[in-house]
Design an enzyme around this catalytic site. Sequence first.
Site, PDB file in Angstrom:
ATOM      1  N   GLY A   1     -58.047 -16.807   4.574  1.00  0.00           N
ATOM      2  CA  GLY A   1     -59.149 -16.293   5.399  1.00  0.00           C
ATOM      3  C   GLY A   1     -60.406 -17.137   5.197  1.00  0.00           C
ATOM      4  O   GLY A   1     -60.634 -17.653   4.110  1.00  0.00           O
TER       5      GLY A   1
ATOM      6  N   ARG B   1     -51.355 -18.142   7.579  1.00  0.00           N
ATOM      7  CA  ARG B   1     -49.908 -18.320   7.761  1.00  0.00           C
ATOM      8  C   ARG B   1     -49.616 -19.789   7.425  1.00  0.00           C
ATOM      9  O   ARG B   1     -50.434 -20.472   6.870  1.00  0.00           O
ATOM     10  CB  ARG B   1     -49.547 -18.018   9.215  1.00  0.00           C
ATOM     11  CG  ARG B   1     -49.945 -16.617   9.622  1.00  0.00           C
ATOM     12  CD  ARG B   1     -49.459 -16.324  11.021  1.00  0.00           C
ATOM     13  NE  ARG B   1     -50.155 -17.133  12.004  1.00  0.00           N
ATOM     14  CZ  ARG B   1     -51.286 -16.788  12.615  1.00  0.00           C
ATOM     15  NH1 ARG B   1     -51.852 -15.649  12.325  1.00  0.00           N
ATOM     16  NH2 ARG B   1     -51.858 -17.568  13.500  1.00  0.00           N
TER      17      ARG B   1
ATOM     18  N   ASP C   1     -56.190 -16.925  -3.795  1.00  0.00           N
ATOM     19  CA  ASP C   1     -55.011 -16.876  -4.656  1.00  0.00           C
ATOM     20  C   ASP C   1     -53.744 -17.430  -3.976  1.00  0.00           C
ATOM     21  O   ASP C   1     -53.028 -18.243  -4.557  1.00  0.00           O
ATOM     22  CB  ASP C   1     -54.806 -15.405  -5.039  1.00  0.00           C
ATOM     23  CG  ASP C   1     -53.970 -15.261  -6.278  1.00  0.00           C
ATOM     24  OD1 ASP C   1     -54.353 -15.844  -7.307  1.00  0.00           O
ATOM     25  OD2 ASP C   1     -52.921 -14.618  -6.197  1.00  0.00           O
TER      26      ASP C   1
ATOM     27  N   THR D   1     -63.261 -16.878  -1.679  1.00  0.00           N
ATOM     28  CA  THR D   1     -62.921 -15.597  -1.060  1.00  0.00           C
ATOM     29  C   THR D   1     -64.135 -14.676  -1.120  1.00  0.00           C
ATOM     30  O   THR D   1     -64.860 -14.667  -2.133  1.00  0.00           O
ATOM     31  CB  THR D   1     -61.725 -14.872  -1.722  1.00  0.00           C
ATOM     32  OG1 THR D   1     -61.689 -13.520  -1.261  1.00  0.00           O
ATOM     33  CG2 THR D   1     -61.789 -14.843  -3.232  1.00  0.00           C
TER      34      THR D   1
ATOM     35  N   ASP E   1     -63.782 -11.708  -1.481  1.00  0.00           N
ATOM     36  CA  ASP E   1     -63.372 -10.591  -2.343  1.00  0.00           C
ATOM     37  C   ASP E   1     -63.807 -10.773  -3.809  1.00  0.00           C
ATOM     38  O   ASP E   1     -63.815  -9.805  -4.566  1.00  0.00           O
ATOM     39  CB  ASP E   1     -61.846 -10.423  -2.302  1.00  0.00           C
ATOM     40  CG  ASP E   1     -61.320 -10.216  -0.886  1.00  0.00           C
ATOM     41  OD1 ASP E   1     -62.122  -9.810  -0.020  1.00  0.00           O
ATOM     42  OD2 ASP E   1     -60.131 -10.474  -0.645  1.00  0.00           O
TER      43      ASP E   1
ATOM     44  N   ASP F   1     -62.229 -11.958  -6.254  1.00  0.00           N
ATOM     45  CA  ASP F   1     -61.200 -11.388  -7.126  1.00  0.00           C
ATOM     46  C   ASP F   1     -60.373 -12.429  -7.881  1.00  0.00           C
ATOM     47  O   ASP F   1     -59.275 -12.144  -8.336  1.00  0.00           O
ATOM     48  CB  ASP F   1     -60.270 -10.474  -6.299  1.00  0.00           C
ATOM     49  CG  ASP F   1     -59.577 -11.226  -5.174  1.00  0.00           C
ATOM     50  OD1 ASP F   1     -59.876 -12.417  -4.973  1.00  0.00           O
ATOM     51  OD2 ASP F   1     -58.725 -10.616  -4.498  1.00  0.00           O
TER      52      ASP F   1
ATOM     53  N   ARG G   1     -60.106  -6.170  -0.220  1.00  0.00           N
ATOM     54  CA  ARG G   1     -58.678  -5.998  -0.507  1.00  0.00           C
ATOM     55  C   ARG G   1     -58.480  -5.117  -1.736  1.00  0.00           C
ATOM     56  O   ARG G   1     -58.958  -4.007  -1.740  1.00  0.00           O
ATOM     57  CB  ARG G   1     -57.998  -7.358  -0.679  1.00  0.00           C
ATOM     58  CG  ARG G   1     -56.602  -7.360  -0.065  1.00  0.00           C
ATOM     59  CD  ARG G   1     -55.914  -8.659  -0.257  1.00  0.00           C
ATOM     60  NE  ARG G   1     -56.192  -9.622   0.777  1.00  0.00           N
ATOM     61  CZ  ARG G   1     -55.621  -9.637   1.982  1.00  0.00           C
ATOM     62  NH1 ARG G   1     -54.750  -8.720   2.306  1.00  0.00           N
ATOM     63  NH2 ARG G   1     -55.906 -10.579   2.849  1.00  0.00           N
TER      64      ARG G   1
ATOM     65  N   GLU H   1     -62.116  -0.955   1.265  1.00  0.00           N
ATOM     66  CA  GLU H   1     -60.903  -0.748   2.071  1.00  0.00           C
ATOM     67  C   GLU H   1     -59.675  -0.445   1.206  1.00  0.00           C
ATOM     68  O   GLU H   1     -58.722   0.175   1.664  1.00  0.00           O
ATOM     69  CB  GLU H   1     -60.640  -1.974   2.950  1.00  0.00           C
ATOM     70  CG  GLU H   1     -60.399  -3.252   2.164  1.00  0.00           C
ATOM     71  CD  GLU H   1     -60.141  -4.479   3.022  1.00  0.00           C
ATOM     72  OE1 GLU H   1     -60.102  -4.371   4.253  1.00  0.00           O
ATOM     73  OE2 GLU H   1     -59.976  -5.569   2.431  1.00  0.00           O
TER      74      GLU H   1
HETATM   75  O1  F6P Z   1     -59.347 -11.777   1.536  1.00  0.00           O
HETATM   76  C1  F6P Z   1     -60.416 -11.743   2.411  1.00  0.00           C
HETATM   77  C2  F6P Z   1     -60.262 -10.616   3.404  1.00  0.00           C
HETATM   78  O2  F6P Z   1     -61.397 -10.618   4.260  1.00  0.00           O
HETATM   79  C3  F6P Z   1     -60.063  -9.241   2.778  1.00  0.00           C
HETATM   80  O3  F6P Z   1     -61.256  -8.691   2.271  1.00  0.00           O
HETATM   81  C4  F6P Z   1     -59.453  -8.491   3.940  1.00  0.00           C
HETATM   82  O4  F6P Z   1     -58.655  -7.424   3.483  1.00  0.00           O
HETATM   83  C5  F6P Z   1     -58.618  -9.533   4.606  1.00  0.00           C
HETATM   84  O5  F6P Z   1     -59.123 -10.797   4.222  1.00  0.00           O
HETATM   85  C6  F6P Z   1     -58.595  -9.461   6.100  1.00  0.00           C
HETATM   86  O6  F6P Z   1     -57.708 -10.418   6.561  1.00  0.00           O
HETATM   87  P1  F6P Z   1     -57.515 -10.799   8.091  1.00  0.00           P
HETATM   88  O7  F6P Z   1     -58.611 -11.758   8.446  1.00  0.00           O
HETATM   89  O8  F6P Z   1     -56.172 -11.424   8.135  1.00  0.00           O
HETATM   90  O9  F6P Z   1     -57.623  -9.546   8.877  1.00  0.00           O
END
Ligand code: F6P
Length: 366
Positions: A15, A80, A121, A143, A145, A147, A189, A240
Amino acid sequence: MSVTVKKIGILTGGGDCPGLNAVIRGVTKSAISKHGWEVAGIADGFEGLVDPENRVRPLTLWNIRGILHEGGTILGTTNRGNPFNYKTIVKGKEKEIDVSKVAIKNVQELGLDCVVIIGGDGTLSIALEFYKRGINVIGIPKTIDNDIQATDYTFGFQTAVVTATEALDKLHSTAESHHRVMVIEVMGRYAGWIAAESGVAGGADVILIPEIPYDIKKVVAKIKKRSSGGSKFSLVVVAEGAMPLEGDITVLEGSSTGFGIERLGGVGHKVAHQITEQTGMESRVTILGHVQRGGTPCPFDRILSTKFGTAASDLIAKQRFGEMVCLHNNKISSIPITDAVNSLKLVKPDGDLVRTAEAVGISFGR
Ligand code: F6P
Protein backbone atom coordinates in the site's frame (compact mmCIF):
# COMPACT_ATOMS: atom_id res chain seq x y z
CA MET A 1 31.35 -11.15 -2.98
CA SER A 2 32.27 -7.51 -3.52
CA VAL A 3 30.61 -5.76 -6.49
CA THR A 4 31.47 -2.54 -8.25
CA VAL A 5 28.16 -0.70 -8.14
CA LYS A 6 27.27 1.20 -11.29
CA LYS A 7 23.53 1.01 -11.46
CA ILE A 8 20.75 0.48 -8.93
CA GLY A 9 16.98 0.00 -9.16
CA ILE A 10 14.22 1.30 -6.88
CA LEU A 11 10.73 -0.10 -6.41
CA THR A 12 7.83 0.64 -4.08
CA GLY A 13 5.57 -2.26 -3.04
CA GLY A 14 2.42 -2.78 -0.95
CA GLY A 15 0.00 0.00 0.00
CA ASP A 16 1.21 3.53 -0.64
CA CYS A 17 1.84 6.07 2.09
CA PRO A 18 2.95 9.69 2.37
CA GLY A 19 6.72 9.99 2.07
CA LEU A 20 7.37 7.39 -0.65
CA ASN A 21 8.31 10.07 -3.16
CA ALA A 22 10.60 11.70 -0.63
CA VAL A 23 12.41 8.36 -0.22
CA ILE A 24 12.67 7.85 -4.00
CA ARG A 25 14.15 11.35 -4.19
CA GLY A 26 16.56 10.69 -1.30
CA VAL A 27 17.87 7.45 -2.82
CA THR A 28 18.12 8.89 -6.34
CA LYS A 29 19.79 12.17 -5.39
CA SER A 30 22.39 10.54 -3.17
CA ALA A 31 22.98 7.66 -5.63
CA ILE A 32 23.67 10.05 -8.50
CA SER A 33 25.29 13.04 -6.78
CA LYS A 34 27.17 11.38 -3.94
CA HIS A 35 28.01 7.97 -5.39
CA GLY A 36 27.91 8.46 -9.16
CA TRP A 37 25.54 5.59 -9.96
CA GLU A 38 22.77 5.30 -12.51
CA VAL A 39 19.26 4.76 -11.15
CA ALA A 40 16.38 2.82 -12.67
CA GLY A 41 12.80 3.30 -11.47
CA ILE A 42 10.85 0.04 -11.44
CA ALA A 43 7.10 0.68 -11.73
CA ASP A 44 4.25 -1.06 -9.91
CA GLY A 45 6.26 -2.97 -7.32
CA PHE A 46 7.56 -6.38 -8.33
CA GLU A 47 5.31 -6.30 -11.41
CA GLY A 48 8.00 -4.06 -12.91
CA LEU A 49 10.60 -6.79 -12.60
CA VAL A 50 8.36 -9.22 -14.45
CA ASP A 51 7.60 -6.78 -17.25
CA PRO A 52 10.65 -4.47 -17.48
CA GLU A 53 10.10 -3.39 -21.09
CA ASN A 54 7.03 -1.42 -20.13
CA ARG A 55 7.77 -0.72 -16.52
CA VAL A 56 11.39 0.32 -16.04
CA ARG A 57 12.65 3.83 -16.75
CA PRO A 58 15.69 5.89 -15.76
CA LEU A 59 15.40 8.14 -12.73
CA THR A 60 17.45 11.31 -13.07
CA LEU A 61 17.99 14.47 -11.06
CA TRP A 62 15.67 16.10 -13.56
CA ASN A 63 12.68 13.77 -13.42
CA ILE A 64 12.61 13.45 -9.63
CA ARG A 65 12.38 17.22 -9.16
CA GLY A 66 9.48 18.61 -7.16
CA ILE A 67 8.32 15.34 -5.61
CA LEU A 68 9.46 15.81 -2.00
CA HIS A 69 6.07 17.04 -0.83
CA GLU A 70 3.92 14.91 -3.14
CA GLY A 71 1.81 12.06 -1.74
CA GLY A 72 1.69 8.63 -3.40
CA THR A 73 4.56 7.19 -5.38
CA ILE A 74 5.70 8.29 -8.84
CA LEU A 75 6.65 4.64 -9.43
CA GLY A 76 3.21 3.22 -8.71
CA THR A 77 2.70 0.29 -6.38
CA THR A 78 0.57 -2.78 -5.86
CA ASN A 79 -0.10 -5.19 -3.04
CA ARG A 80 -0.43 -7.98 -5.59
CA GLY A 81 2.18 -9.25 -8.02
CA ASN A 82 4.34 -11.41 -5.73
CA PRO A 83 6.66 -13.09 -8.31
CA PHE A 84 6.86 -16.21 -6.12
CA ASN A 85 3.05 -16.58 -6.21
CA TYR A 86 2.15 -14.73 -9.34
CA LYS A 87 -1.55 -14.77 -10.24
CA THR A 88 -2.17 -15.31 -13.89
CA ILE A 89 -4.79 -16.78 -16.20
CA VAL A 90 -3.87 -20.11 -17.78
CA LYS A 91 -6.43 -21.59 -20.22
CA GLY A 92 -9.15 -19.33 -18.82
CA LYS A 93 -8.44 -20.32 -15.22
CA GLU A 94 -6.74 -18.28 -12.53
CA LYS A 95 -3.49 -19.91 -11.41
CA GLU A 96 -0.55 -19.03 -9.18
CA ILE A 97 2.83 -19.53 -10.78
CA ASP A 98 6.40 -18.81 -9.72
CA VAL A 99 7.93 -16.18 -12.02
CA SER A 100 10.77 -15.27 -9.67
CA LYS A 101 13.38 -16.69 -12.08
CA VAL A 102 12.09 -14.32 -14.78
CA ALA A 103 12.39 -11.40 -12.35
CA ILE A 104 15.93 -12.44 -11.38
CA LYS A 105 16.97 -12.73 -15.04
CA ASN A 106 15.51 -9.27 -15.68
CA VAL A 107 17.46 -7.74 -12.78
CA GLN A 108 20.63 -9.17 -14.31
CA GLU A 109 19.76 -8.06 -17.85
CA LEU A 110 18.96 -4.56 -16.62
CA GLY A 111 22.45 -4.49 -15.07
CA LEU A 112 21.13 -3.68 -11.60
CA ASP A 113 23.83 -4.17 -8.98
CA CYS A 114 21.28 -3.67 -6.22
CA VAL A 115 17.53 -3.13 -5.91
CA VAL A 116 16.24 -0.80 -3.20
CA ILE A 117 12.92 -2.22 -2.08
CA ILE A 118 10.59 0.14 -0.22
CA GLY A 119 7.70 -1.62 1.49
CA GLY A 120 6.02 -3.07 4.53
CA ASP A 121 6.31 -6.52 6.02
CA GLY A 122 4.95 -8.38 2.96
CA THR A 123 7.14 -6.54 0.43
CA LEU A 124 10.24 -6.91 2.61
CA SER A 125 9.58 -10.67 2.94
CA ILE A 126 9.61 -10.93 -0.86
CA ALA A 127 12.81 -8.83 -0.92
CA LEU A 128 14.38 -11.35 1.43
CA GLU A 129 13.48 -14.24 -0.90
CA PHE A 130 15.23 -12.46 -3.78
CA TYR A 131 18.25 -11.82 -1.59
CA LYS A 132 18.44 -15.51 -0.71
CA ARG A 133 18.52 -16.21 -4.45
CA GLY A 134 21.52 -13.98 -5.04
CA ILE A 135 19.96 -10.56 -5.80
CA ASN A 136 21.51 -7.67 -3.89
CA VAL A 137 18.73 -5.83 -2.09
CA ILE A 138 18.41 -3.05 0.48
CA GLY A 139 15.09 -2.61 2.31
CA ILE A 140 13.37 0.57 3.44
CA PRO A 141 10.40 0.15 5.81
CA LYS A 142 7.18 2.03 5.07
CA THR A 143 3.62 1.84 6.32
CA ILE A 144 1.11 4.14 7.92
CA ASP A 145 0.47 1.31 10.41
CA ASN A 146 3.89 1.79 12.11
CA ASP A 147 3.87 -1.92 12.90
CA ILE A 148 7.37 -2.92 11.82
CA GLN A 149 9.21 -4.13 14.90
CA ALA A 150 12.72 -3.21 13.80
CA THR A 151 12.18 0.52 13.55
CA ASP A 152 10.93 3.12 16.03
CA TYR A 153 8.92 4.73 13.24
CA THR A 154 8.00 4.02 9.65
CA PHE A 155 7.49 7.08 7.45
CA GLY A 156 3.86 7.78 6.56
CA PHE A 157 2.66 7.05 10.07
CA GLN A 158 2.98 10.57 11.47
CA THR A 159 1.12 12.00 8.48
CA ALA A 160 -1.70 9.49 9.05
CA VAL A 161 -1.81 10.55 12.71
CA VAL A 162 -2.04 14.22 11.67
CA THR A 163 -4.92 13.39 9.30
CA ALA A 164 -6.80 11.41 11.95
CA THR A 165 -6.20 14.11 14.58
CA GLU A 166 -7.52 16.82 12.26
CA ALA A 167 -10.61 14.70 11.63
CA LEU A 168 -11.12 14.35 15.39
CA ASP A 169 -10.82 18.11 15.86
CA LYS A 170 -13.54 18.59 13.27
CA LEU A 171 -15.78 15.90 14.73
CA HIS A 172 -15.39 17.45 18.18
CA SER A 173 -17.38 20.59 17.41
CA THR A 174 -20.19 18.85 15.56
CA ALA A 175 -20.42 16.17 18.29
CA GLU A 176 -20.75 18.85 20.93
CA SER A 177 -23.30 20.90 18.97
CA HIS A 178 -25.59 17.91 18.36
CA HIS A 179 -24.97 16.09 21.67
CA ARG A 180 -23.91 13.02 19.75
CA VAL A 181 -21.44 10.21 20.10
CA MET A 182 -19.03 10.38 17.19
CA VAL A 183 -17.28 7.15 16.34
CA ILE A 184 -14.29 7.40 14.03
CA GLU A 185 -12.79 4.24 12.54
CA VAL A 186 -9.13 4.54 11.59
CA MET A 187 -6.70 2.24 9.80
CA GLY A 188 -3.74 0.35 11.24
CA ARG A 189 -4.58 -3.27 10.46
CA TYR A 190 -3.60 -5.41 13.49
CA ALA A 191 -1.88 -2.53 15.32
CA GLY A 192 -3.53 0.32 17.20
CA TRP A 193 -0.85 2.98 16.72
CA ILE A 194 -2.88 5.40 14.58
CA ALA A 195 -5.90 5.08 16.88
CA ALA A 196 -3.90 5.46 20.09
CA GLU A 197 -1.77 8.42 18.97
CA SER A 198 -4.53 10.34 17.21
CA GLY A 199 -6.89 9.58 20.09
CA VAL A 200 -4.53 11.13 22.61
CA ALA A 201 -3.71 14.06 20.30
CA GLY A 202 -7.36 14.68 19.45
CA GLY A 203 -8.74 14.40 22.99
CA ALA A 204 -10.80 11.25 22.45
CA ASP A 205 -12.91 9.90 25.31
CA VAL A 206 -12.62 6.27 24.25
CA ILE A 207 -9.92 4.54 22.18
CA LEU A 208 -10.38 0.94 21.08
CA ILE A 209 -7.33 -0.91 19.75
CA PRO A 210 -6.59 -4.51 18.74
CA GLU A 211 -4.05 -4.90 21.53
CA ILE A 212 -6.70 -4.36 24.23
CA PRO A 213 -9.91 -6.32 23.54
CA TYR A 214 -12.75 -4.10 24.71
CA ASP A 215 -15.70 -4.67 26.99
CA ILE A 216 -18.60 -2.69 25.50
CA LYS A 217 -20.09 -2.30 28.99
CA LYS A 218 -17.02 -0.31 30.03
CA VAL A 219 -17.31 1.88 26.93
CA VAL A 220 -20.98 2.52 27.64
CA ALA A 221 -20.23 3.28 31.30
CA LYS A 222 -17.66 5.89 30.28
CA ILE A 223 -20.05 7.63 27.88
CA LYS A 224 -22.90 7.60 30.44
CA LYS A 225 -20.61 9.02 33.11
CA ARG A 226 -19.61 11.87 30.82
CA SER A 227 -23.24 12.52 29.97
CA SER A 228 -24.38 12.59 33.59
CA GLY A 229 -21.44 14.90 34.36
CA GLY A 230 -22.73 17.40 31.80
CA SER A 231 -20.72 16.39 28.70
CA LYS A 232 -23.54 15.31 26.42
CA PHE A 233 -21.22 14.16 23.63
CA SER A 234 -18.31 11.78 23.25
CA LEU A 235 -15.56 11.01 20.77
CA VAL A 236 -14.72 7.35 20.23
CA VAL A 237 -11.71 6.31 18.13
CA VAL A 238 -11.87 2.73 16.92
CA ALA A 239 -8.95 1.02 15.20
CA GLU A 240 -10.16 -1.11 12.30
CA GLY A 241 -8.58 -4.14 13.98
CA ALA A 242 -10.25 -3.57 17.37
CA MET A 243 -12.14 -6.53 18.77
CA PRO A 244 -14.48 -7.17 21.68
CA LEU A 245 -13.44 -9.32 24.65
CA GLU A 246 -15.61 -12.11 23.40
CA GLY A 247 -15.51 -11.82 19.68
CA ASP A 248 -13.34 -11.48 16.68
CA ILE A 249 -11.78 -8.95 14.38
CA THR A 250 -14.26 -7.46 11.85
CA VAL A 251 -13.46 -8.30 8.26
CA LEU A 252 -15.06 -6.19 5.55
CA GLU A 253 -17.89 -8.22 4.04
CA GLY A 254 -17.32 -9.47 0.51
CA SER A 255 -13.90 -7.86 0.50
CA SER A 256 -11.65 -10.80 -0.21
CA THR A 257 -8.85 -9.50 -2.41
CA GLY A 258 -8.14 -13.04 -3.55
CA PHE A 259 -4.52 -12.50 -2.63
CA GLY A 260 -4.61 -13.90 0.85
CA ILE A 261 -4.94 -10.44 2.42
CA GLU A 262 -7.99 -9.90 4.61
CA ARG A 263 -9.44 -6.40 4.52
CA LEU A 264 -10.59 -5.04 7.83
CA GLY A 265 -13.45 -2.64 8.41
CA GLY A 266 -16.89 -2.27 9.95
CA VAL A 267 -16.13 -2.43 13.66
CA GLY A 268 -16.94 1.30 13.99
CA HIS A 269 -20.55 0.66 12.98
CA LYS A 270 -20.85 -2.25 15.40
CA VAL A 271 -19.55 -0.13 18.29
CA ALA A 272 -21.79 2.83 17.40
CA HIS A 273 -24.85 0.58 17.19
CA GLN A 274 -24.18 -0.89 20.63
CA ILE A 275 -23.56 2.55 22.13
CA THR A 276 -26.87 3.90 20.83
CA GLU A 277 -28.70 0.78 21.96
CA GLN A 278 -27.26 0.90 25.46
CA THR A 279 -27.14 4.65 26.11
CA GLY A 280 -30.06 5.95 24.07
CA MET A 281 -27.71 8.59 22.65
CA GLU A 282 -27.55 9.36 18.98
CA SER A 283 -24.32 8.23 17.31
CA ARG A 284 -22.67 8.73 13.93
CA VAL A 285 -19.79 6.92 12.29
CA THR A 286 -16.95 8.32 10.22
CA ILE A 287 -14.73 5.85 8.43
CA LEU A 288 -11.59 7.75 7.62
CA GLY A 289 -10.29 5.18 5.12
CA HIS A 290 -7.68 5.91 2.50
CA VAL A 291 -7.60 9.63 3.28
CA GLN A 292 -5.05 8.51 5.87
CA ARG A 293 -2.76 7.20 3.15
CA GLY A 294 -2.94 10.17 0.83
CA GLY A 295 -1.76 13.72 0.65
CA THR A 296 1.38 15.57 1.39
CA PRO A 297 3.75 14.08 4.00
CA CYS A 298 4.21 16.04 7.21
CA PRO A 299 7.71 17.45 7.91
CA PHE A 300 8.63 14.53 10.21
CA ASP A 301 7.89 12.05 7.42
CA ARG A 302 9.73 14.11 4.79
CA ILE A 303 12.81 14.20 7.00
CA LEU A 304 12.64 10.50 7.95
CA SER A 305 12.10 9.54 4.29
CA THR A 306 15.08 11.60 3.19
CA LYS A 307 17.23 10.10 5.94
CA PHE A 308 16.11 6.55 5.04
CA GLY A 309 16.68 7.15 1.32
CA THR A 310 20.19 8.54 1.66
CA ALA A 311 21.09 5.91 4.29
CA ALA A 312 19.99 3.19 1.84
CA SER A 313 22.49 4.51 -0.73
CA ASP A 314 25.21 4.53 1.93
CA LEU A 315 24.41 0.88 2.79
CA ILE A 316 24.83 -0.02 -0.88
CA ALA A 317 28.17 1.78 -0.97
CA LYS A 318 29.24 -0.29 2.04
CA GLN A 319 27.98 -3.45 0.30
CA ARG A 320 25.67 -4.20 3.23
CA PHE A 321 23.20 -6.07 1.06
CA GLY A 322 20.27 -7.89 2.65
CA GLU A 323 19.90 -5.13 5.25
CA MET A 324 17.10 -2.68 5.95
CA VAL A 325 17.47 0.89 7.16
CA CYS A 326 15.71 1.68 10.41
CA LEU A 327 15.37 4.28 13.14
CA HIS A 328 16.67 3.00 16.44
CA ASN A 329 16.63 5.24 19.52
CA ASN A 330 16.25 8.21 17.20
CA LYS A 331 19.38 7.28 15.18
CA ILE A 332 19.46 5.99 11.64
CA SER A 333 20.76 2.45 11.67
CA SER A 334 20.26 -0.85 9.83
CA ILE A 335 19.49 -4.49 10.54
CA PRO A 336 19.35 -7.67 8.44
CA ILE A 337 15.95 -7.88 6.70
CA THR A 338 15.63 -11.42 7.98
CA ASP A 339 15.48 -10.05 11.55
CA ALA A 340 12.94 -7.40 10.58
CA VAL A 341 10.12 -9.33 8.98
CA ASN A 342 7.34 -11.45 10.46
CA SER A 343 7.26 -9.72 13.80
CA LEU A 344 4.70 -6.98 14.35
CA LYS A 345 5.31 -4.02 16.61
CA LEU A 346 2.15 -3.54 18.64
CA VAL A 347 0.97 -0.97 21.16
CA LYS A 348 1.91 -2.15 24.64
CA PRO A 349 -1.24 -2.38 26.78
CA ASP A 350 0.74 -1.11 29.76
CA GLY A 351 3.20 1.10 27.92
CA ASP A 352 3.65 4.87 28.17
CA LEU A 353 1.10 5.81 25.56
CA VAL A 354 -1.78 3.82 27.03
CA ARG A 355 -0.92 4.78 30.59
CA THR A 356 -0.76 8.45 29.63
CA ALA A 357 -4.13 8.19 27.91
CA GLU A 358 -5.73 6.48 30.90
CA ALA A 359 -4.23 9.06 33.23
CA VAL A 360 -6.21 11.77 31.43
CA GLY A 361 -9.39 9.71 31.63
CA ILE A 362 -9.47 8.03 28.21
CA SER A 363 -11.10 4.61 28.32
CA PHE A 364 -9.77 1.64 26.37
CA GLY A 365 -12.87 -0.34 27.31
CA ARG A 366 -11.04 -2.42 29.89
O1 F6P B 1 -1.21 -1.38 5.66
C1 F6P B 1 -1.70 -0.13 5.32
C2 F6P B 1 -3.21 -0.16 5.21
O2 F6P B 1 -3.65 1.15 4.89
C3 F6P B 1 -3.93 -0.68 6.45
O3 F6P B 1 -3.98 0.26 7.49
C4 F6P B 1 -5.27 -1.05 5.85
O4 F6P B 1 -5.88 -2.07 6.61
C5 F6P B 1 -4.90 -1.55 4.49
O5 F6P B 1 -3.63 -1.01 4.17
C6 F6P B 1 -5.87 -1.19 3.41
O6 F6P B 1 -5.45 -1.80 2.24
P1 F6P B 1 -6.09 -1.54 0.81
O7 F6P B 1 -5.48 -0.28 0.28
O8 F6P B 1 -5.71 -2.74 0.03
O9 F6P B 1 -7.55 -1.39 1.00
